[in-house]
Design a protein around this motif. Structure first.
Motif, PDB file in Angstrom:
ATOM      1  N   UNK A  27       0.833  -0.994   0.008  1.00 20.91           N
ATOM      2  CA  UNK A  27      -0.055   0.208   0.063  1.00 20.91           C
ATOM      3  C   UNK A  27       0.869   1.110  -0.097  1.00 20.91           C
ATOM      4  N   UNK A  28       0.561   2.457  -0.553  1.00 23.01           N
ATOM      5  CA  UNK A  28       1.088   3.555  -0.691  1.00 23.01           C
ATOM      6  C   UNK A  28       1.328   4.351   0.615  1.00 23.01           C
ATOM      7  N   UNK A  29       0.551   3.954   1.622  1.00 22.41           N
ATOM      8  CA  UNK A  29       0.679   4.627   2.837  1.00 22.41           C
ATOM      9  C   UNK A  29       1.407   3.909   4.006  1.00 22.41           C
ATOM     10  N   UNK A  30       2.068   2.741   3.463  1.00 18.89           N
ATOM     11  CA  UNK A  30       2.990   1.837   4.481  1.00 18.89           C
ATOM     12  C   UNK A  30       4.630   1.812   3.744  1.00 18.89           C
ATOM     13  N   UNK A  31       5.247   2.055   4.685  1.00 16.47           N
ATOM     14  CA  UNK A  31       6.805   1.932   4.538  1.00 16.47           C
ATOM     15  C   UNK A  31       7.404   0.929   5.260  1.00 16.47           C
ATOM     16  N   UNK A  32       8.005   0.026   4.672  1.00 13.36           N
ATOM     17  CA  UNK A  32       8.590  -1.314   5.474  1.00 13.36           C
ATOM     18  C   UNK A  32      10.114  -1.087   5.518  1.00 13.36           C
ATOM     19  N   UNK A  33      10.810  -1.318   6.619  1.00 14.54           N
ATOM     20  CA  UNK A  33      12.063  -1.253   6.720  1.00 14.54           C
ATOM     21  C   UNK A  33      12.549  -2.616   7.256  1.00 14.54           C
ATOM     22  N   UNK A  34      13.313  -3.062   6.319  1.00 17.95           N
ATOM     23  CA  UNK A  34      13.988  -4.413   6.380  1.00 17.95           C
ATOM     24  C   UNK A  34      15.302  -4.563   5.536  1.00 17.95           C
ATOM     25  N   UNK A  35      16.211  -5.034   6.346  1.00 22.04           N
ATOM     26  CA  UNK A  35      17.410  -5.261   5.229  1.00 22.04           C
ATOM     27  C   UNK A  35      17.538  -6.696   4.828  1.00 22.04           C
ATOM     28  N   UNK A  36      16.679  -7.549   5.153  1.00 16.55           N
ATOM     29  CA  UNK A  36      16.543  -9.168   4.855  1.00 16.55           C
ATOM     30  C   UNK A  36      15.433  -9.524   4.483  1.00 16.55           C
ATOM     31  N   UNK A  37      14.589  -8.757   3.428  1.00 13.64           N
ATOM     32  CA  UNK A  37      13.434  -9.203   2.930  1.00 13.64           C
ATOM     33  C   UNK A  37      13.481 -10.755   2.252  1.00 13.64           C
ATOM     34  N   UNK A  38      12.557 -11.504   2.596  1.00 11.77           N
ATOM     35  CA  UNK A  38      12.782 -12.975   2.007  1.00 11.77           C
ATOM     36  C   UNK A  38      12.295 -12.962   0.588  1.00 11.77           C
ATOM     37  N   UNK A  39      13.210 -13.125  -0.233  1.00 11.03           N
ATOM     38  CA  UNK A  39      13.145 -13.209  -1.822  1.00 11.03           C
ATOM     39  C   UNK A  39      13.207 -14.781  -1.932  1.00 11.03           C
ATOM     40  N   UNK A  40      11.902 -15.506  -2.076  1.00  9.13           N
ATOM     41  CA  UNK A  40      11.765 -17.007  -2.216  1.00  9.13           C
ATOM     42  C   UNK A  40      10.944 -17.152  -3.416  1.00  9.13           C
ATOM     43  N   UNK A  41      11.673 -17.880  -4.450  1.00 12.59           N
ATOM     44  CA  UNK A  41      11.060 -18.226  -5.545  1.00 12.59           C
ATOM     45  C   UNK A  41       9.732 -18.938  -5.542  1.00 12.59           C
ATOM     46  N   UNK A  42       9.468 -19.962  -4.910  1.00  6.21           N
ATOM     47  CA  UNK A  42       8.248 -20.759  -4.609  1.00  6.21           C
ATOM     48  C   UNK A  42       7.195 -20.387  -3.613  1.00  6.21           C
ATOM     49  N   UNK A  43       7.412 -18.923  -3.129  1.00  7.03           N
ATOM     50  CA  UNK A  43       6.299 -18.769  -2.117  1.00  7.03           C
ATOM     51  C   UNK A  43       6.055 -17.209  -2.347  1.00  7.03           C
ATOM     52  N   UNK A  44       4.850 -16.841  -1.748  1.00 15.09           N
ATOM     53  CA  UNK A  44       4.558 -15.465  -1.553  1.00 15.09           C
ATOM     54  C   UNK A  44       5.016 -14.957  -0.274  1.00 15.09           C
ATOM     55  N   UNK A  45       5.886 -14.060  -0.101  1.00 13.16           N
ATOM     56  CA  UNK A  45       6.142 -13.707   1.488  1.00 13.16           C
ATOM     57  C   UNK A  45       5.379 -12.647   1.966  1.00 13.16           C
ATOM     58  N   UNK A  46       4.437 -12.858   3.003  1.00  6.58           N
ATOM     59  CA  UNK A  46       3.626 -11.767   3.581  1.00  6.58           C
ATOM     60  C   UNK A  46       4.076 -11.679   5.080  1.00  6.58           C
ATOM     61  N   UNK A  47       4.020 -10.312   5.500  1.00  7.55           N
ATOM     62  CA  UNK A  47       4.519 -10.067   6.911  1.00  7.55           C
ATOM     63  C   UNK A  47       3.742 -10.795   7.920  1.00  7.55           C
ATOM     64  N   UNK A  48       4.272 -10.972   9.076  1.00  9.01           N
ATOM     65  CA  UNK A  48       3.424 -11.710  10.362  1.00  9.01           C
ATOM     66  C   UNK A  48       2.541 -10.320  10.809  1.00  9.01           C
ATOM     67  N   UNK A  49       1.412 -10.726  11.138  1.00  8.60           N
ATOM     68  CA  UNK A  49       0.688  -9.582  11.583  1.00  8.60           C
ATOM     69  C   UNK A  49      -0.579  -8.846  11.069  1.00  8.60           C
ATOM     70  N   UNK A  50      -1.345  -8.324  11.174  1.00 11.95           N
ATOM     71  CA  UNK A  50      -2.688  -7.644  10.870  1.00 11.95           C
ATOM     72  C   UNK A  50      -3.420  -8.531   9.918  1.00 11.95           C
ATOM     73  N   UNK A  51      -3.497  -9.666  10.285  1.00  9.79           N
ATOM     74  CA  UNK A  51      -4.103 -10.929   9.551  1.00  9.79           C
ATOM     75  C   UNK A  51      -5.859 -10.657   9.584  1.00  9.79           C
ATOM     76  N   UNK A  52      -6.464 -10.189  10.546  1.00  8.96           N
ATOM     77  CA  UNK A  52      -7.671 -10.192  10.784  1.00  8.96           C
ATOM     78  C   UNK A  52      -8.408 -11.411  10.313  1.00  8.96           C
ATOM     79  N   UNK A  53      -8.112 -12.517  10.693  1.00  3.41           N
ATOM     80  CA  UNK A  53      -8.749 -13.640  10.466  1.00  3.41           C
ATOM     81  C   UNK A  53      -8.443 -14.194   8.859  1.00  3.41           C
ATOM     82  N   UNK A  54      -7.422 -13.614   8.567  1.00  3.72           N
ATOM     83  CA  UNK A  54      -6.910 -14.085   7.225  1.00  3.72           C
ATOM     84  C   UNK A  54      -5.550 -13.841   6.812  1.00  3.72           C
ATOM     85  N   UNK A  55      -5.002 -12.893   5.757  1.00  4.12           N
ATOM     86  CA  UNK A  55      -3.664 -12.804   5.558  1.00  4.12           C
ATOM     87  C   UNK A  55      -3.402 -11.076   5.438  1.00  4.12           C
TER      88      UNK A  55
END
Length: 134
Positions: A27-55
Motif C-alpha cells: 500500500x502507498x501509505x505503508x513504508x517497510x524497513x527491513x534489510x533482509x526481505x525474504x526473496x523466495x522463488x516458490x512462495x509469496x512472502x507476507x509479513x506476520x501480523x494484521x491478519x484479521x482472520x486472513x492474511x
C-alpha cells in the motif's frame, strides 16, 4: 484493494514489465524497513501480523513466475462467485485455493497519515511506527 491489484496486473502486462525477478506489492501509505526481505522463488512472502482472520493485505513479495496469478483475485471472485467478508479473509481463501505457498516474515513498518485520516492503529497525523523492529 482488489481493484488496485487487478489494475497493477493489467499495467504490468500492458507496459511489458514482467521481466523483473521479484515484485513487492504494498500500500502507498505503508513504508517497510527491513534489510533482509525474504526473496523466495516458490512462495509469496507476507509479513506476520494484521491478519484479521486472513492474511495481511498490506505487503507481499512475489516471484515473477507468480505475479500475474497472485494479482488475479478479481477474476477468481468472478469465476467462483465467492466473496468473503473482508479483504484479509478473501486473500487467504484465494491463495489457498490457487495453491500458493505463503511464507511469513517479521517486519518493521511505518504508516504515513494526514490530519483526519483514519488508520486501523491510530488517528494521529504524521509518521507512526506501527510495530517495534522484530
Amino acid at each position: 484493494m482488489i481493484y488496485y491489484r487487478w489494475r497493477l496486473k493489467e499495467d504490468l502486462i500492458k507496459n511489458n514489465l514482467l521481466h523483473y525477478d521479484y515484485y513487492i506489492v504494498t500500500r502507498s501509505d505503508n513504508i517497510y524497513i527491513n534489510s533482509n526481505f525474504p526473496f523466495v522463488q516458490n512462495q509469496i512472502s507476507i509479513p506476520i501480523g494484521q491478519n484479521f482472520r486472513g492474511l495481511c493485505d498490506r505487503f507481499m513479495i512475489v516471484h515473477k513466475s507468480n505475479i500475474v496469478e497472485s494479482l488475479s483475485i478479481i477474476e477468481f471472485i468472478y469465476e467462483t462467485r465467492i466473496l468473503k467478508s473482508h479483504i484479509e479473509k478473501m486473500l487467504c481463501f484465494f491463495f489457498e485455493n490457487k495453491g500458493f505457498h505463503v511464507g511469513r516474515f517479521l517486519k518493521n513498518h511505518f504508516i504515513i497519515m494526514r490530519p483526519n485520516e483514519q488508520s486501523g492503529t491510530t488517528n494521529r497525523p504524521g509518521v507512526f511506527l506501527n510495530f517495534e523492529y522484530k
